[in-house]
Design an enzyme around this catalytic site. Structure first.
Site, mmCIF file in Angstrom:
data_model
loop_
_atom_site.group_PDB
_atom_site.id
_atom_site.type_symbol
_atom_site.label_atom_id
_atom_site.label_comp_id
_atom_site.label_asym_id
_atom_site.label_seq_id
_atom_site.Cartn_x
_atom_site.Cartn_y
_atom_site.Cartn_z
ATOM 1 N N SER A 126 -101.967 -64.440 -21.183
ATOM 2 C CA SER A 126 -101.652 -65.704 -20.523
ATOM 3 C C SER A 126 -101.809 -65.561 -19.021
ATOM 4 C CB SER A 126 -100.203 -66.056 -20.854
ATOM 5 O OG SER A 126 -99.726 -67.035 -19.977
ATOM 6 N N TYR A 151 -90.908 -63.024 -21.239
ATOM 7 C CA TYR A 151 -92.135 -63.340 -21.984
ATOM 8 C C TYR A 151 -93.364 -62.887 -21.194
ATOM 9 C CZ TYR A 151 -96.218 -66.124 -23.102
ATOM 10 O OH TYR A 151 -97.508 -66.516 -23.362
ATOM 11 N N LYS A 155 -96.392 -59.774 -21.891
ATOM 12 C CA LYS A 155 -97.864 -59.900 -21.837
ATOM 13 C C LYS A 155 -98.437 -58.864 -20.866
ATOM 14 C CE LYS A 155 -98.474 -63.162 -24.843
ATOM 15 N NZ LYS A 155 -99.081 -62.829 -26.141
#
Ligand code: UD1
Length: 348
Positions: A126, A151, A155
């Site tokens: 992302s 989060y 990643k």
């Protein structure tokens, strides 16, 4: 036909990618534990493609179960790894679950791939890895800043893990795709995003407000240093994003032998403000979206949009659909859902 294992294949991006894979001549094999998706989605993928679909209900953290899938489906040509939790807010409240699931599933997959190497792995990342960017557009060379959430950190860690495994002399051949803001739905209205409970992202909130499921949309901040004061993002049609995965697999096939890990931004290269997004929706659907301005949401960057030259040059891929098509398709999808917000799995 070349088999491609798609972890998280019943999810929003995964299901659209399964359709794109079939259209490109691949045979998707779905691995999903359905913790945040509906198995019924796969019946719709079958219906849209007219093809059977191999499905394994497996938690990707379960290394032994994952290894059995690879054995049963051999030879496997590639893997696209979507399976991960993706809610920024939940990740702040449940960091252990996010680290365990998002990193644990990639780790298990990498162990399995060490024993059964495949020609290519595409990893779902992302633009959140860039944190608050200083320069626009954001290119793959832009610095990776401290992520705004657990989060985002999962990643970043997953990307580092891929890099380290390649550097260790493993045979891994991987592409990381950094998605900007995926929106929209399949034009048929048969596939789309199923938010868990109250939507956290903009477009499902817009469509649910237009459908009367939410009273009004709160626009988070109108005092940003942007042309209309609202945040600017790079909204990408999910079908374009799906085809970027096919392009990434094909790019891997073209590369010379040997381990590699390459990163690509996947966006449109165009910034659209929250107000412009609302207007695009209202224009194409003729439905008004009740909204008001509220305070800024913590952690939001004023403007983020992708530099897409590398993806265009190397992958030969570019976004073909604009925000208007995405909004039109999101609305077709929303109307097909009926009048109740859907609750599937746990909100992770
Ligand atoms: C989202 C995801 C992030 C993901 C990124 C790229 C969340 C919270 N963020 O980021 O994990 O990595 O896409 O895919 O899931 N907005 C409103 N009102 C709303 C909702 C949103 O004004 O009710 C605004 C936001 O302030 C932002 C824009 O809409 O300016 C887009 O927000 P959102 O759809 O949540 O995307 P991102 O925050 O960019």
């Amino acid at each position: 036909m070349k088999k491609v294992i798609v972890t998280g294949g019943a999810g929003y991006i995964g299901s659209h990618t399964c359709v794109a894979l079939v259209e490109a001549g691949y045979s998707p094999v779905v691995v999903d534990n359905f913790c945040a998706s509906d198995p019924g989605v796969l019946a719709r993928v079958r219906e849209l493609t007219g093809r059977e679909l191999s499905v394994h209900q497996v938690d990707c953290r379960d290394r032994a179960a994952l290894a059995r899938v690879f054995e049963a489906e051999a030879p496997v040509h590639g893997v696209i790894h979507f399976a991960a939790h993706k809610c920024v807010g939940v990740s702040v409240r449940e960091p252990r679950e996010y680290y365990d699931n998002n990193i644990g599933s990639l780790l298990a997959l990498l162990w399995v791939l060490e024993r059964s190497p495949v020609p290519g792995l595409v990893f779902s990342s992302s633009c959140t890895v860039y944190g608050q960017p200083e320069q626009l557009p954001v290119t793959e060379a832009s610095p990776i800043k401290r992520a705004e959430s657990p989060y985002g950190r999962t990643k970043q860690i997953c990307e580092s893990l891929l890099q380290d495994v390649v550097a260790s002399g493993s045979a891994l051949r991987a592409v990381t795709l950094r998605y900007f803001n995926p929106i929209g739905a399949h034009p048929s209205g048969r596939l789309g995003e199923l938010p868990l409970g109250t939507p956290q992202t903009l477009v499902p909130y817009i469509t649910q407000t237009a459908a009367g499921l939410r009273d009004e949309l709160v626009v988070f901040g109108n005092d940003y240093p942007t042309p209309d004061g609202t945040c600017v993002r790079d909204y990408l049609h999910v079908c374009d994003l799906a085809s970027a995965h096919v392009a990434a697999l094909e790019w891997l096939e073209r590369q010379a032998a040997g381990a590699l890990h390459e990163v690509f931004n996947v966006g449109t290269g165009r910034g659209v403000s929250v107000l412009e997004a609302i207007r695009a929706f209202e224009d194409v659907t003729g439905v008004r979206v009740r909204h008001r301005f509220g305070p800024r949401r913590s952690g939001d960057a004023a403007a983020v949009y992708a530099g897409v030259e590398k993806a265009q040059r190397e992958l030969g891929w570019r976004a073909c659909l604009g925000i208007r098509e995405a909004m039109r398709h999101a609305w077709i999808w929303q109307r097909g859902l009926g009048s109740e917000p859907r609750e599937i799995g746990r909100a992770r």
